[in-house]
Design an enzyme around this catalytic site. Sequence first.
Site, PDB file in Angstrom:
ATOM      1  CE  LYS A 184      -4.353  -1.598   2.009  1.00 49.63           C
ATOM      2  NZ  LYS A 184      -5.342  -1.429   3.065  1.00 49.63           N
ATOM      3  CG  ASP A 212      -8.703   0.722   3.044  1.00 53.28           C
ATOM      4  OD1 ASP A 212      -9.492  -0.106   2.537  1.00 53.28           O
ATOM      5  OD2 ASP A 212      -7.474   0.525   3.115  1.00 53.28           O
TER       6      ASP A 212
HETATM    7  P1  NAP Z   1      -0.781  -2.453  10.119  1.00 49.53           P
HETATM    8  O1  NAP Z   1      -0.533  -1.281   9.243  1.00 49.53           O
HETATM    9  O2  NAP Z   1       0.226  -3.541  10.177  1.00 49.53           O
HETATM   10  O3  NAP Z   1      -1.009  -1.870  11.609  1.00 49.53           O
HETATM   11  C1  NAP Z   1      -1.308  -2.730  12.662  1.00 49.53           C
HETATM   12  C2  NAP Z   1      -1.294  -1.949  13.971  1.00 49.53           C
HETATM   13  O4  NAP Z   1      -1.662  -2.849  15.000  1.00 49.53           O
HETATM   14  C3  NAP Z   1       0.056  -1.380  14.352  1.00 49.53           C
HETATM   15  O5  NAP Z   1      -0.125  -0.162  15.034  1.00 49.53           O
HETATM   16  C4  NAP Z   1       0.612  -2.441  15.303  1.00 49.53           C
HETATM   17  O6  NAP Z   1       1.489  -1.924  16.271  1.00 49.53           O
HETATM   18  C5  NAP Z   1      -0.646  -2.863  16.011  1.00 49.53           C
HETATM   19  N1  NAP Z   1      -0.511  -4.200  16.562  1.00 49.53           N
HETATM   20  C6  NAP Z   1      -0.155  -5.323  15.913  1.00 49.53           C
HETATM   21  N2  NAP Z   1      -0.137  -6.367  16.773  1.00 49.53           N
HETATM   22  C7  NAP Z   1      -0.466  -5.864  17.990  1.00 49.53           C
HETATM   23  C8  NAP Z   1      -0.604  -6.434  19.286  1.00 49.53           C
HETATM   24  N3  NAP Z   1      -0.389  -7.737  19.498  1.00 49.53           N
HETATM   25  N4  NAP Z   1      -0.965  -5.632  20.295  1.00 49.53           N
HETATM   26  C9  NAP Z   1      -1.179  -4.313  20.084  1.00 49.53           C
HETATM   27  N5  NAP Z   1      -1.054  -3.703  18.894  1.00 49.53           N
HETATM   28  C10 NAP Z   1      -0.708  -4.474  17.852  1.00 49.53           C
HETATM   29  O7  NAP Z   1      -2.159  -3.158   9.766  1.00 49.53           O
HETATM   30  P2  NAP Z   1      -3.462  -2.514   9.094  1.00 49.53           P
HETATM   31  O8  NAP Z   1      -3.364  -2.633   7.630  1.00 49.53           O
HETATM   32  O9  NAP Z   1      -3.692  -1.191   9.709  1.00 49.53           O
HETATM   33  O10 NAP Z   1      -4.598  -3.568   9.542  1.00 49.53           O
HETATM   34  C11 NAP Z   1      -5.104  -3.571  10.865  1.00 49.53           C
HETATM   35  C12 NAP Z   1      -6.361  -4.445  10.930  1.00 49.53           C
HETATM   36  O11 NAP Z   1      -7.375  -3.847  10.129  1.00 49.53           O
HETATM   37  C13 NAP Z   1      -6.152  -5.856  10.378  1.00 49.53           C
HETATM   38  O12 NAP Z   1      -6.846  -6.753  11.185  1.00 49.53           O
HETATM   39  C14 NAP Z   1      -6.770  -5.808   8.992  1.00 49.53           C
HETATM   40  O13 NAP Z   1      -7.291  -7.048   8.590  1.00 49.53           O
HETATM   41  C15 NAP Z   1      -7.899  -4.817   9.231  1.00 49.53           C
HETATM   42  N6  NAP Z   1      -8.303  -4.149   7.989  1.00 49.53           N
HETATM   43  C16 NAP Z   1      -9.603  -4.305   7.606  1.00 49.53           C
HETATM   44  C17 NAP Z   1     -10.042  -3.704   6.450  1.00 49.53           C
HETATM   45  C18 NAP Z   1     -11.472  -3.870   6.034  1.00 49.53           C
HETATM   46  O14 NAP Z   1     -11.830  -3.532   4.894  1.00 49.53           O
HETATM   47  N7  NAP Z   1     -12.326  -4.361   6.904  1.00 49.53           N
HETATM   48  C19 NAP Z   1      -9.173  -2.925   5.664  1.00 49.53           C
HETATM   49  C20 NAP Z   1      -7.845  -2.775   6.093  1.00 49.53           C
HETATM   50  C21 NAP Z   1      -7.417  -3.408   7.264  1.00 49.53           C
HETATM   51  P3  NAP Z   1       3.063  -1.701  15.980  1.00 49.53           P
HETATM   52  O15 NAP Z   1       3.135  -0.542  15.032  1.00 49.53           O
HETATM   53  O16 NAP Z   1       3.583  -1.440  17.308  1.00 49.53           O
HETATM   54  O17 NAP Z   1       3.533  -2.979  15.350  1.00 49.53           O
END
Ligand code: NAP
Length: 291
Positions: A75, A112
């Site tokens: 992305k 998004d």
């Molecule tokens: P990302 O960019 O990798 O960000 C994930 C975030 O979660 C980071 O801030 C990370 O912290 C934190 N995190 C990861 N593991 C953690 C833990 N064990 N405890 C606390 N914080 C934690 O991911 P993303 O793309 O934003 O996606 C996040 C979620 O949204 C996913 O579940 C994804 O499937 C969902 N999502 C859904 C849609 C939809 O259309 N429904 C679209 C996009 C994403 P650090 O920075 O400290 O690692």
Amino acid sequence: MPAVNARVDALTQKFALLGGSLPHTLSPQIHNTLFDARLLNALYIPLPVPEHSLASAIDVLRQCFDGFNVTIPYKEAVIPFLDELSITASACGAVNTVEITEGGSLIGHNTDGTGLMQALTEALMPVSGAQVLVLGSGGTARIAVHELLLRGCHVTLAARHPEKATALLQALSAAQEPPASHTRVTALCDLPAENQHYDLLLNATPVGMYPGGDVSPVPESVVERCEAVFDAIYNPPQTKLLSIADSLGLKTANGSGMLFFQAVEAQRIWFGRVSPPKVLREVRRALHGLF
Ligand code: NAP
């Protein structure tokens, strides 16, 4: 639904999902069902690409496809290959939809945020001016905070690394006109000791996502101080966080609506028009059971 072989011909418009590993993606089903409902001669395929082939894959997409989506881990990495960015994609530093113009230019968009806001409004509430607790400081948190600040929300961003949340808020607040001031950062582990109440809790971490196990990013003592809970996760449809919220009688929604509406918005960008609400209702009925 017509069989794919019966409708693919030389005039078929081609769309793809560019990503790393894509074994569980639902995007082809959503987009192809939308194409069928709109009687469009178009086809959407997953395109898993290793990092060393990203440049050549984008070259092929530019020359042979009509548009594409982008997912993890590209992305942000896709941006240097694009010719132009929409205001939202630029503010969020991430692209999930690419429009290919007739001249072959690539324009990066991010749908998004639109998907999230439509899902929130439909399932929970209009968020204007709400007190919102956002968990996480990654891509989804960033787009969520961007949209929430645009709607005058008071945002608390809770992350396991608060310095990342601070950097995210500073970048986004500065990009708002006037600069947003109703923001606060806290450490995820400090939330249980606070007594702040929120209209909405929005989980933008992968905690609780398949196959990670039945865990919640925050304990019940935090959830009970919120009126409604939105979990961006859609697999599983009922996360531990949503179960806790349901048991407390709160309004809840998972990420399936967000996934659906970001796809609808991508098609609006590719085809220049929105599907009628009646068509969208039919497609969601057809997709029932997918999420
Ligand atoms: P990302 O960019 O990798 O960000 C994930 C975030 O979660 C980071 O801030 C990370 O912290 C934190 N995190 C990861 N593991 C953690 C833990 N064990 N405890 C606390 N914080 C934690 O991911 P993303 O793309 O934003 O996606 C996040 C979620 O949204 C996913 O579940 C994804 O499937 C969902 N999502 C859904 C849609 C939809 O259309 N429904 C679209 C996009 C994403 P650090 O920075 O400290 O690692």
